[in-house]
Design an enzyme around this catalytic site. Structure first.
Site, PDB file in Angstrom:
ATOM      1  CG  HIS A   1       3.173  -0.880  -1.088  1.00 56.33           C
ATOM      2  ND1 HIS A   1       2.725  -0.147  -0.021  1.00 56.33           N
ATOM      3  CD2 HIS A   1       4.178  -0.162  -1.631  1.00 56.33           C
ATOM      4  CE1 HIS A   1       3.402   0.982   0.074  1.00 56.33           C
ATOM      5  NE2 HIS A   1       4.283   1.001  -0.889  1.00 56.33           N
ATOM      6  CG  PHE A   2       6.034  -2.924   1.885  1.00 57.28           C
ATOM      7  CD1 PHE A   2       6.877  -2.725   0.799  1.00 57.28           C
ATOM      8  CD2 PHE A   2       5.550  -1.818   2.555  1.00 57.28           C
ATOM      9  CE1 PHE A   2       7.257  -1.437   0.435  1.00 57.28           C
ATOM     10  CE2 PHE A   2       5.918  -0.536   2.181  1.00 57.28           C
ATOM     11  CZ  PHE A   2       6.775  -0.338   1.130  1.00 57.28           C
TER      12      PHE A   2
END
Length: 140
Positions: A46-47
């Site tokens: 993420h991410f």
């Protein structure tokens, strides 16, 4: 409260303990700190290449500061607060590795075993997230 004292008060543990320090508990208000580091396991996905702390985990960090606050109230010591409702949550800016969240929580209403709190999280004095939480206290 340092991390050891926090672990005496709330049941959360790594990797889900999302508050590092409680700076202040004053009556119905508390201030806590979450240091956001790249070592957090959720940043792997993420991410990739652009790590951002998920809003749900910011909310959880706010709830954990709220748990420390509500468990400091004499009538709730030794219980566990279960998150019951979220309302009016807004996320104002991304929270990234290297940020320090300053989380402020205030109990606004208590009736029997239900507590309602306002919460806000800041990075460098800038509002990152805010909202209202409700919890149900369960005796252990």
């Amino acid at each position: 409260m340092d991390i050891l004292k926090i672990q005496e008060v709330i049941p959360h543990r790594y990797p889900f303990l999302l508050v590092d320090k409680i700076l202040e508990i004053n009556g119905l208000k508390a201030v806590g700190i979450k240091n956001v580091t790249l070592n957090e396991p959720y940043f792997q996905g993420h991410f990739p290449g652009r790590p951002v702390m998920p809003g749900v985990l910011i909310t959880e960090a706010m709830a954990q500061v709220g748990a420390c606050l509500i468990l400091a109230q004499e009538e709730f010591k030794g219980g566990i607060p279960y998150l019951a409702a979220l309302d009016k949550f807004r996320f104002k800016r991304p929270v990234v590795p290297g940020d320090q969240l300053r989380i402020e929580v205030e109990i606004t209403h208590v009736k029997r075993n239900i507590g309602k709190m306002k919460s806000a999280a800041f990075v460098d004095g800038v509002l990152a997230a805010e909202g209202e939480m409700m919890c149900s206290m369960v005796k252990m």
